[in-house]
Write a protein that holds these residues in place. Structure first.
Motif, mmCIF file in Angstrom:
data_model
loop_
_atom_site.group_PDB
_atom_site.id
_atom_site.type_symbol
_atom_site.label_atom_id
_atom_site.label_comp_id
_atom_site.label_asym_id
_atom_site.label_seq_id
_atom_site.Cartn_x
_atom_site.Cartn_y
_atom_site.Cartn_z
ATOM 1 N N VAL A 220 -51.181 -46.330 -50.147
ATOM 2 C CA VAL A 220 -52.381 -45.585 -50.405
ATOM 3 C C VAL A 220 -52.884 -45.180 -48.943
ATOM 4 O O VAL A 220 -53.401 -43.883 -48.657
ATOM 5 C CB VAL A 220 -53.247 -46.117 -51.287
ATOM 6 C CG1 VAL A 220 -54.620 -45.377 -51.296
ATOM 7 C CG2 VAL A 220 -52.815 -46.454 -52.713
ATOM 8 N N HIS A 221 -53.445 -46.007 -48.112
ATOM 9 C CA HIS A 221 -54.039 -45.828 -46.919
ATOM 10 C C HIS A 221 -53.305 -45.159 -45.770
ATOM 11 O O HIS A 221 -54.055 -44.306 -45.105
ATOM 12 C CB HIS A 221 -54.709 -47.100 -46.429
ATOM 13 C CG HIS A 221 -55.903 -47.677 -47.127
ATOM 14 N ND1 HIS A 221 -55.691 -48.684 -48.279
ATOM 15 C CD2 HIS A 221 -57.274 -47.303 -47.339
ATOM 16 C CE1 HIS A 221 -56.941 -48.602 -48.873
ATOM 17 N NE2 HIS A 221 -57.927 -48.133 -48.098
ATOM 18 N N ALA A 222 -52.003 -45.364 -45.918
ATOM 19 C CA ALA A 222 -51.207 -44.516 -44.911
ATOM 20 C C ALA A 222 -51.245 -43.125 -45.267
ATOM 21 O O ALA A 222 -51.266 -42.320 -44.227
ATOM 22 C CB ALA A 222 -49.601 -45.049 -45.039
ATOM 23 N N GLY A 223 -51.276 -42.827 -46.655
ATOM 24 C CA GLY A 223 -51.255 -41.368 -47.020
ATOM 25 C C GLY A 223 -52.498 -40.686 -46.441
ATOM 26 O O GLY A 223 -52.426 -39.348 -46.159
ATOM 27 N N THR A 224 -53.621 -41.574 -46.563
ATOM 28 C CA THR A 224 -54.805 -40.794 -46.149
ATOM 29 C C THR A 224 -55.270 -41.126 -44.987
ATOM 30 O O THR A 224 -56.266 -40.567 -44.623
ATOM 31 C CB THR A 224 -56.024 -41.370 -47.192
ATOM 32 O OG1 THR A 224 -56.074 -42.876 -47.131
ATOM 33 C CG2 THR A 224 -55.689 -41.046 -48.893
ATOM 34 N N THR A 225 -54.454 -41.794 -44.193
ATOM 35 C CA THR A 225 -54.692 -41.982 -42.675
ATOM 36 C C THR A 225 -53.965 -40.844 -41.985
ATOM 37 O O THR A 225 -54.413 -40.294 -41.046
ATOM 38 C CB THR A 225 -54.200 -43.570 -42.352
ATOM 39 O OG1 THR A 225 -55.018 -44.456 -42.822
ATOM 40 C CG2 THR A 225 -54.237 -43.252 -40.674
ATOM 41 N N MET A 226 -52.673 -40.517 -42.221
ATOM 42 C CA MET A 226 -51.841 -39.524 -41.671
ATOM 43 C C MET A 226 -52.501 -38.203 -41.956
ATOM 44 O O MET A 226 -52.180 -37.131 -41.076
ATOM 45 C CB MET A 226 -50.324 -39.820 -41.876
ATOM 46 C CG MET A 226 -49.699 -40.847 -40.879
ATOM 47 S SD MET A 226 -50.142 -40.875 -39.108
ATOM 48 C CE MET A 226 -49.808 -39.142 -38.824
ATOM 49 N N SER A 227 -52.893 -38.050 -43.090
ATOM 50 C CA SER A 227 -53.445 -36.661 -43.551
ATOM 51 C C SER A 227 -54.951 -36.551 -43.025
ATOM 52 O O SER A 227 -55.578 -35.452 -43.089
ATOM 53 C CB SER A 227 -53.572 -36.809 -44.910
ATOM 54 O OG SER A 227 -54.290 -37.593 -45.368
ATOM 55 N N ILE A 228 -55.337 -37.509 -42.414
ATOM 56 C CA ILE A 228 -56.863 -37.614 -41.842
ATOM 57 C C ILE A 228 -57.733 -37.257 -43.029
ATOM 58 O O ILE A 228 -58.793 -36.317 -42.912
ATOM 59 C CB ILE A 228 -57.150 -36.722 -40.633
ATOM 60 C CG1 ILE A 228 -56.018 -36.917 -39.412
ATOM 61 C CG2 ILE A 228 -58.452 -36.848 -40.147
ATOM 62 C CD1 ILE A 228 -56.459 -36.328 -38.311
ATOM 63 N N GLY A 229 -57.557 -37.738 -44.052
ATOM 64 C CA GLY A 229 -58.058 -37.349 -45.372
ATOM 65 C C GLY A 229 -59.319 -38.503 -45.647
ATOM 66 O O GLY A 229 -60.501 -38.092 -46.014
ATOM 67 N N GLY A 230 -58.934 -40.002 -45.461
ATOM 68 C CA GLY A 230 -59.996 -40.666 -45.797
ATOM 69 C C GLY A 230 -60.175 -41.426 -47.103
ATOM 70 O O GLY A 230 -60.976 -42.264 -47.120
ATOM 71 N N LEU A 231 -59.596 -40.965 -48.197
ATOM 72 C CA LEU A 231 -59.696 -41.483 -49.271
ATOM 73 C C LEU A 231 -59.214 -42.792 -49.512
ATOM 74 O O LEU A 231 -58.153 -42.876 -49.030
ATOM 75 C CB LEU A 231 -59.193 -40.671 -50.429
ATOM 76 C CG LEU A 231 -59.804 -39.294 -50.703
ATOM 77 C CD1 LEU A 231 -59.048 -38.399 -51.941
ATOM 78 C CD2 LEU A 231 -61.420 -39.440 -51.348
ATOM 79 N N SER A 232 -59.925 -43.912 -50.145
ATOM 80 C CA SER A 232 -59.420 -45.194 -50.135
ATOM 81 C C SER A 232 -59.448 -45.563 -51.475
ATOM 82 O O SER A 232 -59.719 -45.103 -52.575
ATOM 83 C CB SER A 232 -60.500 -46.300 -49.336
ATOM 84 O OG SER A 232 -60.255 -47.435 -49.677
ATOM 85 N N SER A 233 -58.752 -46.921 -51.924
ATOM 86 C CA SER A 233 -58.543 -47.431 -53.157
ATOM 87 C C SER A 233 -59.697 -48.388 -53.437
ATOM 88 O O SER A 233 -59.805 -49.019 -54.332
ATOM 89 C CB SER A 233 -57.410 -48.294 -53.200
ATOM 90 O OG SER A 233 -57.017 -48.939 -52.226
ATOM 91 N N TYR A 234 -60.935 -48.357 -52.458
ATOM 92 C CA TYR A 234 -61.880 -49.242 -52.738
ATOM 93 C C TYR A 234 -63.337 -48.583 -52.195
ATOM 94 O O TYR A 234 -63.334 -47.531 -51.688
ATOM 95 C CB TYR A 234 -61.828 -50.731 -51.866
ATOM 96 C CG TYR A 234 -60.928 -51.294 -52.063
ATOM 97 C CD1 TYR A 234 -60.620 -52.277 -53.060
ATOM 98 C CD2 TYR A 234 -59.530 -51.256 -51.223
ATOM 99 C CE1 TYR A 234 -59.423 -53.137 -53.344
ATOM 100 C CE2 TYR A 234 -58.417 -51.901 -51.304
ATOM 101 C CZ TYR A 234 -58.384 -52.702 -52.265
ATOM 102 O OH TYR A 234 -57.151 -53.653 -52.822
ATOM 103 N N ASP A 235 -64.294 -48.973 -53.095
ATOM 104 C CA ASP A 235 -65.506 -48.253 -52.895
ATOM 105 C C ASP A 235 -66.064 -48.458 -51.304
ATOM 106 O O ASP A 235 -66.765 -47.777 -50.737
ATOM 107 C CB ASP A 235 -66.625 -48.708 -53.879
ATOM 108 C CG ASP A 235 -66.478 -47.936 -55.339
ATOM 109 O OD1 ASP A 235 -66.005 -47.127 -55.473
ATOM 110 O OD2 ASP A 235 -66.626 -48.848 -56.294
ATOM 111 N N ALA A 236 -65.635 -49.383 -50.786
ATOM 112 C CA ALA A 236 -66.330 -49.960 -49.467
ATOM 113 C C ALA A 236 -65.348 -49.504 -48.583
ATOM 114 O O ALA A 236 -65.473 -49.623 -47.306
ATOM 115 C CB ALA A 236 -66.319 -51.369 -49.409
ATOM 116 N N SER A 237 -64.252 -48.638 -48.847
ATOM 117 C CA SER A 237 -63.387 -48.047 -47.844
ATOM 118 C C SER A 237 -62.671 -49.020 -47.070
ATOM 119 O O SER A 237 -62.202 -50.155 -47.601
ATOM 120 C CB SER A 237 -64.035 -46.754 -46.790
ATOM 121 O OG SER A 237 -63.213 -46.308 -46.075
ATOM 122 N N ILE A 238 -62.373 -49.155 -45.920
ATOM 123 C CA ILE A 238 -61.572 -49.881 -44.989
ATOM 124 C C ILE A 238 -62.452 -51.094 -44.760
ATOM 125 O O ILE A 238 -61.898 -52.402 -44.611
ATOM 126 C CB ILE A 238 -61.253 -49.240 -43.614
ATOM 127 C CG1 ILE A 238 -60.174 -48.107 -43.820
ATOM 128 C CG2 ILE A 238 -60.528 -50.300 -42.734
ATOM 129 C CD1 ILE A 238 -58.752 -48.612 -44.526
#
Length: 493
Positions: A220-238
């Motif tokens: 999940v986070h690799a997809g939103t890191t390389m896209s520079i999108g930033g959506l996370s699977s947690y409310d608190a993000s990273i």
């Protein structure tokens, strides 16, 4: 005499024929969250079945209705197709979220998916920690596709269907200099970019897993890191992980994603670091981020926000890189830091990333050329007879590129101003309004005030969300690509 406003029916049919093919292809992506839904037996699987069926059926009907209009795209068609694809795919992508989350109206669902596809990362959802994995992987997948541009992927696929893609590539690729091709065929260039994108994504998944994430969170986070999108699977993000190694992995890959992929392509192809050294954009990008990290870290330590200078450096490094690259992850509520720090970070998001990267904003190359143009004008005032063309890495920048950048900057400023006043008119607080507009037009995501890192966009009104949806779409398509479609001249013969 002004020519009548007409757009040839055959051209319009050709655009919708290709759009229908893309919608059918897009329906296949529903199988990924659907697989998670069936494996977990979560309630969202039925929403993806229905959403996928509606998407495929609509594309199939459109394909047969427009089949007789199949032909090569003209440049004007490419611009029209770009705008239609982003809006149409966001519409269909919103269906399963809308079907599953009954308390959510369609405006909020559409905002979530247009935010994902434009890699903005502004979310209207909360309670992510308890959300079905199918929904979480769907958001990440949408951002991953949006990262390099769905239409760049289409450039590689459409030739197989008998449709050329040069016009689409020129319309969609971020950055002011779009004429140079890295390989003789534009489809080969698109395939090269996507191959590189997939390589970096795979490396990011493995790195996150090695740093302590489970496989699902890593994907999940690799997809939103390389896209520079930033959506996370947690409310608190990273910040959910509280793991310095995970933060370091994110910093490395956010920086990689913020560099021009053409430079990555050349460097890997030639197996040398020379392209990075010769790229002025990459140099200024690293310099701007590095200096900002040190300045913010020093400020946080001096103001007593963090007593340990290493802790100040850690939090400054992650959040400055995240916001500066327009990713939008957060480990701290940086909106509560001294005001200089969050506003500096928002400013960075406007220009730090490179053209042909997955980042948003004005792009560093435009800022560099504008600075050189300003220097040239000062020299002309002092020495009126001197001739000093604007040069970038020993190459003269054409007047066409300069005028394009000036027009872009004009429309960028006008869009920020108009969108901000619309939000102020709706009753939004001034800090929230200006930061939300900047966060959306730069494809950043979190802003300040009511849409800061400790909150989200869920409390905004439908009107406010539509304004911001249009703003992030304009930002992702670099303004002129979309604005030209609404110009009367575009519809004349």
């Amino acid at each position: 005499m002004v020519a009548p406003i007409v757009y040839p029916g055959s051209s319009f049919g050709a655009v919708f024929h290709i759009l229908s093919m893309l919608v059918m292809l897009f329906s296949l992506t529903f199988s990924v969250p659907l697989a998670f839904g069936f494996f977990d037996q979560d309630a969202a699987k039925d929403a993806f079945v229905l959403g996928g069926w509606i998407t495929f059926s609509t594309g199939l009907v459109g394909f047969f209705l427009t089949k007789r209009h199949k032909r090569e795209l003209q440049p004007r068609d490419g611009f029209l197709l770009v705008g239609l694809v982003w809006v149409t795919l966001a519409f269909f992508a919103a269906l399963p979220i809308w079907f599953f989350l009954h308390e959510l109206d369609f405006t909020h669902a559409f905002f979530e998916t247009i935010s994902a596809l434009t890699t903005t990362g502004a979310t209207a959802l909360s309670g992510l920690d308890q959300m079905p994995r199918s929904i979480l992987i769907w958001r990440s997948l949408l951002q991953w596709f949006g990262g390099m541009g769905i239409l760049v992927l289409a450039v590689a696929i459409l030739p197989l269907l008998g449709v050329g893609g040069m016009q689409i590539y020129r319309a969609e690729t971020p950055g002011p200099m779009k004429e140079s091709k890295l390989t003789p065929r534009i489809a080969e260039t698109a395939k090269g970019f996507w191959g590189l994108y997939l390589l970096f994504t795979t490396a990011c998944v493995l790195s996150y897993w090695a740093a302590g994430m489970n496989w699902f969170d890593a994907v999940v986070h690799a997809g939103t890191t390389m896209s520079i999108g930033g959506l996370s699977s947690y409310d608190a993000s990273i910040g959910h992980f509280q793991n310095p190694m995970i933060e370091l992995v994110a910093i490395v890959f956010m920086m990689i994603a913020g560099v021009n992929f053409a430079v990555h392509f050349s460097a890997i192809r030639r197996m040398t670091w020379v392209p990075y050294r010769h790229c002025p954009e990459a140099r200024y990008f690293v310099l701007a981020i590095g200096v900002s990290v040190l300045v913010v870290a020093a400020l946080l330590w001096a103001r007593g926000v963090y007593e340990d200078p290493l802790q100040a450096l850690r939090h400054a490094a992650f959040n400055v890189v995240s916001i500066g690259t327009t990713t939008g992850y957060a480990t701290q509520d940086y909106a509560s830091w001294p005001a200089f720090a969050p506003w500096l970070m928002v400013l960075l998001s406007a220009f730090a990333t490179s053209s042909n990267s997955t980042g948003g904003g004005i792009k560093m190359i435009r800022l560099v050329i504008m600075a050189k143009l300003a220097k040239q004008e000062l020299q002309r005032i002092i020495h009126p007879r001197s001739v000093n063309p604007v040069q970038l890495d020993q190459a003269t920048v054409s007047q066409t590129v300069i005028f394009s950048i000036l027009a872009f900057m004009l429309f960028y400023g006008a869009t920020v101003m108009v969108a901000t006043f619309f939000l102020l008119l709706s009753g939004m607080h001034d800090v929230t309004a200006i930061s939300a507009v900047l966060a959306c037009i730069n494809n950043l995501g979190p802003g300040l005030g009511e849409v800061g890192p400790a909150a989200n966009y869920g409390a905004l009104t439908n009107f406010q969300l539509w304004v911001l949806s249009a703003t992030m779409l304009l930002g992702r398509l670099e303004l002129l690509t979309l604005i030209v479609v609404v110009a009367p001249a575009f519809w004349r013969k």
